[in-house]
Design a protein around this motif. Structure first.
Motif, PDB file in Angstrom:
ATOM      1  N   TYR A 145      44.691  48.406  45.461  1.00 21.69           N
ATOM      2  CA  TYR A 145      44.831  47.044  44.924  1.00 21.69           C
ATOM      3  C   TYR A 145      43.472  46.364  44.939  1.00 21.69           C
ATOM      4  O   TYR A 145      42.773  46.361  45.954  1.00 21.69           O
ATOM      5  N   LYS A 164      39.849  36.361  46.354  1.00 24.08           N
ATOM      6  CA  LYS A 164      41.295  36.255  46.508  1.00 24.08           C
ATOM      7  C   LYS A 164      41.721  37.056  47.736  1.00 24.08           C
ATOM      8  O   LYS A 164      41.145  38.085  48.048  1.00 24.08           O
ATOM      9  N   ASP A 173      41.613  42.831  44.634  1.00 28.92           N
ATOM     10  CA  ASP A 173      41.948  41.409  44.691  1.00 28.92           C
ATOM     11  C   ASP A 173      41.203  40.603  43.626  1.00 28.92           C
ATOM     12  O   ASP A 173      41.659  39.547  43.201  1.00 28.92           O
ATOM     13  N   ASN A 195      49.273  42.494  47.102  1.00 27.50           N
ATOM     14  CA  ASN A 195      50.444  42.620  46.252  1.00 27.50           C
ATOM     15  C   ASN A 195      51.554  43.347  46.994  1.00 27.50           C
ATOM     16  O   ASN A 195      51.737  44.555  46.870  1.00 27.50           O
ATOM     17  N   ASP A 230      43.405  41.583  40.538  1.00 24.66           N
ATOM     18  CA  ASP A 230      44.854  41.565  40.769  1.00 24.66           C
ATOM     19  C   ASP A 230      45.514  42.748  40.060  1.00 24.66           C
ATOM     20  O   ASP A 230      46.490  42.606  39.326  1.00 24.66           O
ATOM     21  N   GLU A 231      44.944  43.949  40.294  1.00 24.23           N
ATOM     22  CA  GLU A 231      45.431  45.162  39.653  1.00 24.23           C
ATOM     23  C   GLU A 231      45.737  46.228  40.696  1.00 24.23           C
ATOM     24  O   GLU A 231      45.129  46.271  41.766  1.00 24.23           O
TER      25      GLU A 231
END
Length: 863
Positions: free
Chosen positions: A184, A3, A186, A7, A189-190
């Motif tokens: 972050y 990804k 990927d 964010n 997604d945290e």
């Protein structure tokens, strides 16, 4: 799967705050009413110069990195900061650096100290300390010694790592800094917040001076990984249709969701009583927790019948597919206290230190739950790095077809404690008209490592339950289709409400719990050495004598249909025998380090040293780690308390060239003769399986145990280059090439080759860093490389030896220093999404992906 969306919703407020703070600072007038000017900072060049000068001045072969240099890199902890140094590599866990190796050699063959005292290891099986528990914010410097002098502990074949925490007497006065970050991941997604700070001050006490240094750091990191791995090794198989090829007994798909929290605290007090007298108290506390949720599909192919097989595909009938959830949280603590003093008494000097170190790891209420579906047609349609698995039956991923098979609840606790004392006395004397220092001293270390391991296995749950009762949505798994997952919330609610009605499997519970152990290791050392200054030359020589007194207590446990003589029956058909082992050994360690300033720019070095490395505690553990027996198939992971320590004779030669401006080039060669090296091997062909199953029939056995090999030779070359340019460009590169040959001592009748490379040794370790700094902007692009390593040896066929593949990772960091003490930082780690891969003969062992992670941070400093 990679990804690439960052964010922005979470970093935008931080960026906006930075812009507004900087704008206000730029508009604010000075005391004279004039706008503030941008301060030009040349941190990278100054830090590189400081590291180089300390390396040049040392009387040993050494690599140095100061806290300021560490701050220029995208490294969150000590382990990851060390990987940038010449000859250093790191072993990763879930993509994070944890253990440190030097010169391509196994991390267990290094010694680690903080403020002069050794660090304990909270892990159950390790002697090597996972240095990722120490935040880089707490550091003053890192030093890696590649040659030893007699006043240093001899337990280092790879290198000795010294961690120095911050000291207020090294600062100009009151200083402080505060740092906030957001990371972050990927892949998951945290977001992962972090805050840290440092404070130092010096206090005049009327004739004496007290330095106080305080540091604190806290981070919560959320991330994960995706993995496919083989349980066992790929080996030759014959199918029912007569085809033959290499195949795997069991392949697993794993998806990890992880939360790691690190809290680090340091409080150092240094009292300068006079110009010739200093006493100090240095303290460090680290709290680390690792919460892991693992979803797993286990394709138990060898539970079925192999119908057909080729080089890239295979099909089994009547095979089994398991789905399981691991829910556990490890909590680790490390406490280090060092009280000591340094006193200069004219020609005499004395240093002393009393240290106490404590480490522990608790794993409370760990839960492993498995669901099972039998009688399936399973297989793989491609092999290689990432096998492509399939299930022919469309119902294979139907949650209602998986029966609740087993729940295991564990409560484990490991403790490692050491008390140490050392005293060093020196005397300034003349040797043939040359100034010299005679030094002698002693050291005592008392260490105890213990484990209290408890597992309760439940196999009957008072009803028929399937995965459909605990199902959640399909797992987001980028390597393949994974199917439904197991809801941790639903499962835990069920266990909490019904645990009292579950039926305990007494046999498996006894086998899994009889793993407690206590190991004691007492080390006494005496040394004498002489340091002679010949002007352009320096000679340090001497000898160290160490005695090791080791004892271990544990249990030998076996499942047997008949009673075992001398053993206690702890459950039906399960027998345990207490194992006690003691040994004592001593050794003399001579060493010589010679340094010669050939010219003002060229330094020559030569050294001969002897050292040893004691086996890891996991290797010495008399209680087997695991015993699994199922329908004639036995798999054992056992220790070996009778292991001898590694012993090494080490030769080093190097030439270093220092340019007038910022520049350095060095080339060195080293050679090590190593006796009694240790390797994990499948010893099922030489070990009697009745030790673990008594009179039960064994059709196939895999017994893994560490053993001593015969001897090994390792030869290497080390190159290091640093060059700074007037335009702000800074280049740093280093590479360590090693080649080894070890003898297993199998004898002439052995079916496999007796020669292997030294276990866990990487043939190439390298770093390349491009830095740029102009005015307030600082950029760094960093590449680290680690070559292939041998991990496990099969005593019958080298085709089944397990190797870790090459690993190359690219990281980037950028910093901008504003004119009001603020610094904005950004880093990207693992830009190329480099996976972790192990294999035997090119076939999958473990393939694991971590994705790329990013960090945006803001620091305010008073200096």
């Amino acid at each position: 799967m990679t990804k690439t969306v960052f964010n922005l919703k979470l970093v935008a407020p931080l960026a906006a705050a930075i812009i507004s703070i900087n704008a206000a600072a730029q508009e604010a007038p000075t005391a004279q009413g004039e706008p503030m000017e941008t301060i030009v900072v040349t941190g990278q060049a100054a830090n590189a110069r400081s590291d180089i000068e300390r390396q040049r001045d040392s009387n040993k072969v050494i690599a140095v990195q100061t806290s300021e240099a560490i701050g220029e890199l995208p490294d969150a902890n000590v382990t990851e900061a060390l990987q940038r140094m010449a000859g250093v590599f790191i072993a990763r866990d879930q993509g994070e650096g944890r253990f440190v190796g030097v010169r391509g050699i196994d991390p267990n063959l290094n010694a680690s100290t903080i403020n002069g005292m050794s660090l304990p290891a909270p892990e159950t099986d390790s002697r090597a300390v996972a240095l990722d528990v120490i935040p880089s914010d707490l550091l003053a410097s890192l030093e890696v010694f590649k040659t030893l002098t007699p006043d240093m502990s001899a337990d280092s074949i790879g290198g000795a790592i010294e961690i120095k925490s911050i000291n207020a007497l090294d600062k100009p006065g009151q200083t402080y800094s505060v740092n906030i970050e957001n990371g972050y991941s990927d892949l998951q997604d945290e977001n992962s917040p972090k805050i840290s700070g440092k404070y130092t001050n010096r206090f005049d006490l009327g004739g004496s001076e007290l330095g106080v240094a305080l540091a604190a750091s806290h981070q919560e990191r959320k991330f994960g990984s995706e993995n496919i791995e083989t349980d066992g090794v790929w080996e030759m198989m014959e199918a029912e249709d007569g085809t033959e090829a290499i195949g795997a007994p069991e392949i697993e798909q794993r998806d990890y969701t992880i939360t790691r929290e690190r809290t680090g605290l340091a409080a150092n007090f240094d009292l300068k009583v006079s110009d010739s007298s200093l006493v100090y108290l240095h303290t460090l506390y680290s709290d680390f927790s690792d919460a892991e949720e693992r979803q797993r599909n286990s394709f138990k192919l060898d539970k079925g019948d192999l119908q057909t097989i080729s080089a890239n595909s295979a099909t089994w009938s009547d095979a089994t597919l398991d789905k399981s959830l691991k829910d556990r949280k490890e909590e680790q603590e490390i406490l280090s206290l060092v009280f000591g003093g340094e006193h200069n008494l004219n020609e005499w000097g004395i240093e002393y230190a009393l240290g106490y170190s404590h480490a522990e790891e608790a794993e409370p209420h760990r839960r492993d739950t498995g669901f099972e579906q039998k009688h399936l047609e399973l297989g793989y349609s491609s092999a290689g790095d990432i096998p492509t698995l399939f299930a022919s039956d469309a119902a294979a991923m139907d949650a209602s077809q998986f029966d609740l098979d087993e729940i295991v609840i564990e409560d484990n606790y490991t403790e490692d404690e050491e008390v140490s004392f050392r005293v060093d006395v020196r005397r300034d004397i003349e040797m043939a008209g040359n100034p010299s220092e005679l030094k002698f001293g002693l050291q005592e270390r008392r260490r105890e490592k213990s484990g209290d391991l408890n597992a309760t296995v439940y196999s009957d749950f008072g009803g028929d339950y399937t995965l459909a009762d605990f199902v959640m949505n399909d797992v987001d798994y980028g390597l393949a289709a994974f199917g439904p997952g197991i809801s941790k919330a639903k499962l835990n609610a069920f266990i909490n409400e019904n645990l009292g009605s579950f039926e305990i499997d007494e046999t498996e519970t006894a086998l899994s719990s009889a793993r407690d152990y206590v190991m004691n290791e007492d080390i006494s050392a005496l040394y004498v050495m002489n340091d002679i200054d010949f002007g352009r030359a320096n000679l340090v020589y001497g000898v160290r004598y160490e005695t090791t007194d080791f004892s271990a207590q544990g249990y030998s446990v076996a499942e047997s249909s008949e009673a075992i003589e001398g053993a206690e029956e702890i459950a039906e058909d399960v027998y345990a025998t207490e194992v006690n082992f003691k040994r004592k050994y001593s050794k003399l360690f001579p060493s010589v380090n010679f340094k010669y300033d050939y010219t003002d720019n060229i330094v020559l070095r030569a050294a001969y040293t002897e050292s040893l490395s004691r086996p890891s505690f996991g290797d010495l553990n008399p209680s087997p780690e695991a015993i699994e027996y199922d329908e004639g198939e036995l798999e054992v992971e056992a220790g070996n308390p009778a292991l001898d320590p590694y012993e090494a004779q080490n030769l080093d030669f190097s030439v270093e060239y220092y340019a007038d401006k910022l520049g350095m080039f060095s080339v060195g060669v080293f050679h090590k003769n190593i006796d009694n090296f240790i390797v994990t091997a499948d010893v099922s062909s030489t070990v009697d399986p009745s030790l673990y199953v008594g009179a039960l029939a064994v059709d196939e056995a895999q017994i893994y145990q560490p053993i001593n090999g015969d001897s090994a030779k390792l030869t290497g070359a080390e190159l290091s280059w640093t060059q700074g340019f007037d335009n702000g460009l800074l280049l740093r590169a280093n590479a360590t090439f090693t080649d080894s040959e070890a003898s297993l001592g199998l004898g002439a009748d052995a079916e496999r080759s007796d020669k292997i490379s030294l276990p866990s040794q990487a043939d190439l370790v390298g770093n390349f860093i491009v830095g740029y700094e102009r005015d307030a902007l600082s950029l760094r692009l960093s590449t680290t490389f680690k070559g292939e390593r041998l991990l496990e040896v099969n005593m019958e066929d080298e085709a089944y030896d397990l190797y870790e593949d090459n690993h190359m990772q690219v990281d980037f960091s950028a910093k901008y220093r504003f004119n009001n003490g603020l610094k904005l930082s950004f880093s990207a780690v693992n830009l190329t999404d480099e996976p972790f891969f192990t294999n035997n003969s090119g076939y999958n062992g473990v393939y694991e992906e971590y994705g790329t992670s990013y960090v945006l941070g803001l620091t305010y400093s008073s200096f």
